[in-house]
Scaffold this motif. Structure first.
Motif, PDB file in Angstrom:
ATOM      1  N   TYR A 229      50.024 -58.489  12.843  1.00  0.00           N
ATOM      2  CA  TYR A 229      50.678 -58.521  14.354  1.00  0.00           C
ATOM      3  C   TYR A 229      50.284 -57.551  15.174  1.00  0.00           C
ATOM      4  O   TYR A 229      49.893 -56.107  14.836  1.00  0.00           O
ATOM      5  CB  TYR A 229      52.145 -58.465  14.283  1.00  0.00           C
ATOM      6  CG  TYR A 229      52.823 -59.652  13.729  1.00  0.00           C
ATOM      7  CD1 TYR A 229      52.971 -60.792  14.056  1.00  0.00           C
ATOM      8  CD2 TYR A 229      52.835 -59.521  11.920  1.00  0.00           C
ATOM      9  CE1 TYR A 229      53.675 -61.806  13.576  1.00  0.00           C
ATOM     10  CE2 TYR A 229      53.468 -60.712  11.474  1.00  0.00           C
ATOM     11  CZ  TYR A 229      53.698 -61.787  12.224  1.00  0.00           C
ATOM     12  OH  TYR A 229      54.286 -63.163  11.339  1.00  0.00           O
ATOM     13  N   GLU A 231      51.047 -55.560  18.660  1.00  0.00           N
ATOM     14  CA  GLU A 231      52.286 -55.151  19.325  1.00  0.00           C
ATOM     15  C   GLU A 231      51.982 -54.578  20.868  1.00  0.00           C
ATOM     16  O   GLU A 231      51.275 -53.376  20.680  1.00  0.00           O
ATOM     17  CB  GLU A 231      53.338 -54.404  18.785  1.00  0.00           C
ATOM     18  CG  GLU A 231      54.520 -54.289  19.463  1.00  0.00           C
ATOM     19  CD  GLU A 231      54.844 -52.810  20.163  1.00  0.00           C
ATOM     20  OE1 GLU A 231      55.547 -52.839  21.285  1.00  0.00           O
ATOM     21  OE2 GLU A 231      53.927 -51.885  19.671  1.00  0.00           O
ATOM     22  N   ILE A 250      47.527 -60.514  26.467  1.00  0.00           N
ATOM     23  CA  ILE A 250      48.332 -61.457  25.859  1.00  0.00           C
ATOM     24  C   ILE A 250      47.882 -62.952  26.024  1.00  0.00           C
ATOM     25  O   ILE A 250      48.008 -63.474  25.010  1.00  0.00           O
ATOM     26  CB  ILE A 250      49.917 -61.274  26.371  1.00  0.00           C
ATOM     27  CG1 ILE A 250      50.413 -59.947  26.228  1.00  0.00           C
ATOM     28  CG2 ILE A 250      50.706 -62.397  26.074  1.00  0.00           C
ATOM     29  CD1 ILE A 250      51.765 -59.596  27.035  1.00  0.00           C
ATOM     30  N   ILE A 254      46.549 -65.447  23.275  1.00  0.00           N
ATOM     31  CA  ILE A 254      46.929 -66.842  22.810  1.00  0.00           C
ATOM     32  C   ILE A 254      45.817 -67.806  22.990  1.00  0.00           C
ATOM     33  O   ILE A 254      45.619 -68.623  22.330  1.00  0.00           O
ATOM     34  CB  ILE A 254      48.066 -67.030  24.012  1.00  0.00           C
ATOM     35  CG1 ILE A 254      49.217 -66.038  23.873  1.00  0.00           C
ATOM     36  CG2 ILE A 254      48.322 -68.512  24.149  1.00  0.00           C
ATOM     37  CD1 ILE A 254      50.333 -66.100  24.853  1.00  0.00           C
ATOM     38  N   GLY A 259      48.365 -66.526  19.378  1.00  0.00           N
ATOM     39  CA  GLY A 259      49.808 -66.491  19.918  1.00  0.00           C
ATOM     40  C   GLY A 259      50.943 -66.162  19.066  1.00  0.00           C
ATOM     41  O   GLY A 259      51.995 -65.511  19.459  1.00  0.00           O
ATOM     42  N   ASP A 260      50.709 -66.569  17.820  1.00  0.00           N
ATOM     43  CA  ASP A 260      51.962 -66.176  16.786  1.00  0.00           C
ATOM     44  C   ASP A 260      51.794 -64.797  16.256  1.00  0.00           C
ATOM     45  O   ASP A 260      52.792 -64.260  15.463  1.00  0.00           O
ATOM     46  CB  ASP A 260      51.658 -67.145  15.796  1.00  0.00           C
ATOM     47  CG  ASP A 260      50.407 -67.160  14.973  1.00  0.00           C
ATOM     48  OD1 ASP A 260      49.299 -66.738  15.462  1.00  0.00           O
ATOM     49  OD2 ASP A 260      50.368 -67.723  13.942  1.00  0.00           O
ATOM     50  N   VAL A 262      51.668 -62.067  18.364  1.00  0.00           N
ATOM     51  CA  VAL A 262      52.100 -61.252  19.692  1.00  0.00           C
ATOM     52  C   VAL A 262      53.306 -60.741  19.603  1.00  0.00           C
ATOM     53  O   VAL A 262      54.270 -61.645  19.470  1.00  0.00           O
ATOM     54  CB  VAL A 262      51.587 -61.757  21.157  1.00  0.00           C
ATOM     55  CG1 VAL A 262      51.843 -60.883  22.019  1.00  0.00           C
ATOM     56  CG2 VAL A 262      50.109 -62.180  21.142  1.00  0.00           C
ATOM     57  N   LEU A 263      53.458 -59.400  19.486  1.00  0.00           N
ATOM     58  CA  LEU A 263      55.067 -58.675  19.834  1.00  0.00           C
ATOM     59  C   LEU A 263      55.051 -57.952  21.059  1.00  0.00           C
ATOM     60  O   LEU A 263      54.046 -57.470  21.285  1.00  0.00           O
ATOM     61  CB  LEU A 263      55.378 -57.984  18.748  1.00  0.00           C
ATOM     62  CG  LEU A 263      55.264 -58.721  17.064  1.00  0.00           C
ATOM     63  CD1 LEU A 263      55.240 -57.648  16.096  1.00  0.00           C
ATOM     64  CD2 LEU A 263      56.450 -59.723  17.080  1.00  0.00           C
ATOM     65  N   ASN A 306      58.308 -67.902  21.479  1.00  0.00           N
ATOM     66  CA  ASN A 306      57.486 -67.496  20.244  1.00  0.00           C
ATOM     67  C   ASN A 306      57.365 -65.864  20.191  1.00  0.00           C
ATOM     68  O   ASN A 306      57.392 -65.332  19.296  1.00  0.00           O
ATOM     69  CB  ASN A 306      56.202 -67.994  20.023  1.00  0.00           C
ATOM     70  CG  ASN A 306      56.010 -69.409  19.704  1.00  0.00           C
ATOM     71  OD1 ASN A 306      57.302 -69.764  19.386  1.00  0.00           O
ATOM     72  ND2 ASN A 306      55.121 -70.291  20.034  1.00  0.00           N
ATOM     73  N   ILE A 307      56.877 -65.200  21.438  1.00  0.00           N
ATOM     74  CA  ILE A 307      56.583 -63.976  21.465  1.00  0.00           C
ATOM     75  C   ILE A 307      57.805 -62.951  21.237  1.00  0.00           C
ATOM     76  O   ILE A 307      57.963 -62.136  20.542  1.00  0.00           O
ATOM     77  CB  ILE A 307      55.735 -63.562  22.770  1.00  0.00           C
ATOM     78  CG1 ILE A 307      54.537 -64.268  22.846  1.00  0.00           C
ATOM     79  CG2 ILE A 307      55.935 -62.065  22.992  1.00  0.00           C
ATOM     80  CD1 ILE A 307      53.679 -64.278  24.169  1.00  0.00           C
ATOM     81  N   ASN A 311      57.950 -64.836  16.642  1.00  0.00           N
ATOM     82  CA  ASN A 311      56.995 -64.148  16.064  1.00  0.00           C
ATOM     83  C   ASN A 311      57.971 -62.938  15.352  1.00  0.00           C
ATOM     84  O   ASN A 311      57.625 -62.491  14.158  1.00  0.00           O
ATOM     85  CB  ASN A 311      56.162 -63.645  16.920  1.00  0.00           C
ATOM     86  CG  ASN A 311      55.064 -64.720  17.556  1.00  0.00           C
ATOM     87  OD1 ASN A 311      55.290 -65.914  16.967  1.00  0.00           O
ATOM     88  ND2 ASN A 311      54.272 -64.374  18.494  1.00  0.00           N
TER      89      ASN A 311
END
Length: 339
Positions: A229, A231, A250, A254, A259-260, A262-263, A306-307, A311
Motif C-alpha cells: 500500500y 500512503e 493519486i 488510479i 487505486g486499491d 492508496v491510503l 475506496n481510498i 482500502n
C-alpha cells in the motif's frame, strides 16, 4: 474476507466497522529524544487530541491510526483515553522509528533479535507496555498494538534499522499484525520491501508511508506492483510541493490500475499543524478541503470511498495463520503463510 478484523486499543473490531480512516496520524507525543530536540513535536494534551478528532468526526471520520512507535513519545494509556472520549477506533503502533529517536546506549543496539521479536509479539498479543519499554519495569496494559512499524533514513537503511526491520518482519509472521513504514522524503521504499520480503513478509501486508514527499509516479507504480500500500500524507505541506502534485500522484496511481493500494492521512506530528494548539490547518483539512479537491479533479465517490474506507479495511487487517504455529525461534518463522 468477511471475518477480517483490526486490532484497536479498545478491542478487536471487524474491518467492516472502521468507516472513514485517517491512515497515518500522531495523536499523542509525550517525551522522547524527538521532543527534546524539537519542542514543536510535543503533542501532550489528550483534550486537544479529542478536539481535533471531534472536528474530523463532523465529516464522518471514525478511525485513526496513531503511528508513534516504542520509546519515542508513545503513550498507550492516553490513546485509550482518547478512544473512549471520542468513541472512535484508534489503532496503536509498536516497533521503531529512525535511529535519531534513540540514543546510542538504547537497548535496540544491544538486545538480540529474538529478544526484540518477543517484546513486539507481547505488545501485539498481550498488551502494550504503559511506558513503551523505556524501562526497566514493564506495566502491561490490556490495550494491544495493531501495527508494527519500521523506519529508514534518507536514501539509506542504517545497520540498526536493518536489525529492527528483521524483528518486525518476524513479529508480523507470528502475529499477523500488518507492517507500516516510515520513509525519509519518500526514499528507500523499494529497499524496505526487498528487506521485508527477504524475511518472508508478503508486500500486501506492508504500508509504505510519506511517498508524496517523493513525487515520482514511476517510483510509486513500481512499489504498487509489489502489492504493498502507498500512503500519502503531505497534502497540506506546500512548503515541500503544491497540493496539486499529491492530487496528480493519486489520480496517476488510479489510472495505472492501483487505486486499491492508496491510503490517506495527515501525519500532523507538529503542534503548529493543529488548530487545537493554535496552528493550522488542522486534521479536518483532509476531509473538509482535500477530498473535495479530489472530487473537483474528477474522482468519483466510489473511488474516494475506496481510498478512505475500503482500502484501509484491507491494509490494517490482522492476518490469520493458515496453520497454528507457536513461536519457537526466528528460523521457524520464515515459511509462515497467512490467509
Amino acid at each position: 474476507m468477511n471475518d477480517s478484523y483490526v486490532r484497536t486499543v479498545l478491542d478487536d473490531v471487524p474491518s467492516s466497522e472502521l468507516g472513514i480512516v485517517y491512515s497515518h496520524e500522531h495523536l499523542i507525543i509525550q517525551g522522547g529524544l524527538g521532543v527534546m530536540k524539537k519542542n514543536d513535536l510535543r503533542l501532550d494534551s489528550v483534550d486537544k487530541a479529542v478536539s481535533e478528532i471531534e472536528d474530523c468526526k463532523r465529516f464522518g471520520a471514525k478511525t485513526f491510526v496513531d503511528c508513534m512507535p516504542l520509546d519515542s513519545g508513545r503513550n498507550p494509556a492516553a490513546l485509550v483515553e482518547i478512544a473512549e472520549k471520542t468513541e472512535t477506533h484508534i489503532i496503536a503502533t509498536t516497533g521503531f522509528h529512525k535511529p535519531m529517536y534513540y540514543d546510542d546506549l538504547h537497548w535496540i543496539y544491544h538486545y538480540s533479535i529474538d529478544q526484540i521479536v518477543e517484546l513486539l509479539i507481547q505488545e501485539c498479543t498481550l498488551g502494550m507496555d504503559k511506558h513503551s519499554y523505556n524501562g526497566p519495569l514493564v506495566e502491561r496494559l490490556p490495550a494491544k498494538a495493531g501495527i508494527l512499524k519500521g523506519a529508514s533514513d534518507y536514501n539509506s537503511i542504517k545497520p540498526v534499522s536493518i536489525k529492527l526491520f528483521e524483528a518486525i518482519a518476524l513479529a508480523h509472521l507470528e502475529t499477523g499484525v500488518p507492517i507500516l513504514t516510515h520513509t525519509e522524503h519518500g526514499t528507500c521504499g523499494m529497499e524496505q520491501i526487498e528487506l521485508l520480503s527477504k524475511y518472508g513478509v508478503d508486500p500486501e501486508n506492508v504500508i509504505i508511508c510519506h511517498m508524496d514527499r517523493n513525487p515520482d509516479l514511476f517510483v510509486h507504480e513500481e512499489l504498487a506492483q509489489t502489492g504493498c500500500y502507498i500512503e500519502y500524507d503531505n497534502a497540506t505541506r506546500v512548503k515541500y510541493h503544491p497540493i496539486s502534485e499529491t492530487v496528480d500522484m493519486i489520480t496517476g496511481l488510479i489510472e495505472a490500475g492501483y487505486g486499491d493500494k492508496v491510503l490517506l492521512g495527515t501525519d500532523f506530528a507538529l503542534r503548529s499543524y493543529w488548530k487545537a494548539y493554535g496552528g493550522g490547518p488542522g486534521m479536518a483539512y483532509l476531509l473538509e478541503s482535500f477530498i473535495p479537491r479530489l472530487r473537483q479533479h474528477g474522482l468519483s465517490d466510489h473511488l474516494i470511498s475506496n481510498i478512505l474506507t475500503n482500502n484501509p479495511q484491507q491494509a490494517f487487517s490482522v492476518r490469520r495463520l493458515i496453520k497454528e504455529q507457536k513461536y519457537t525461534g526466528i528460523s521457524e518463522l520464515s515459511d509462515a503463510t497467512f490467509l
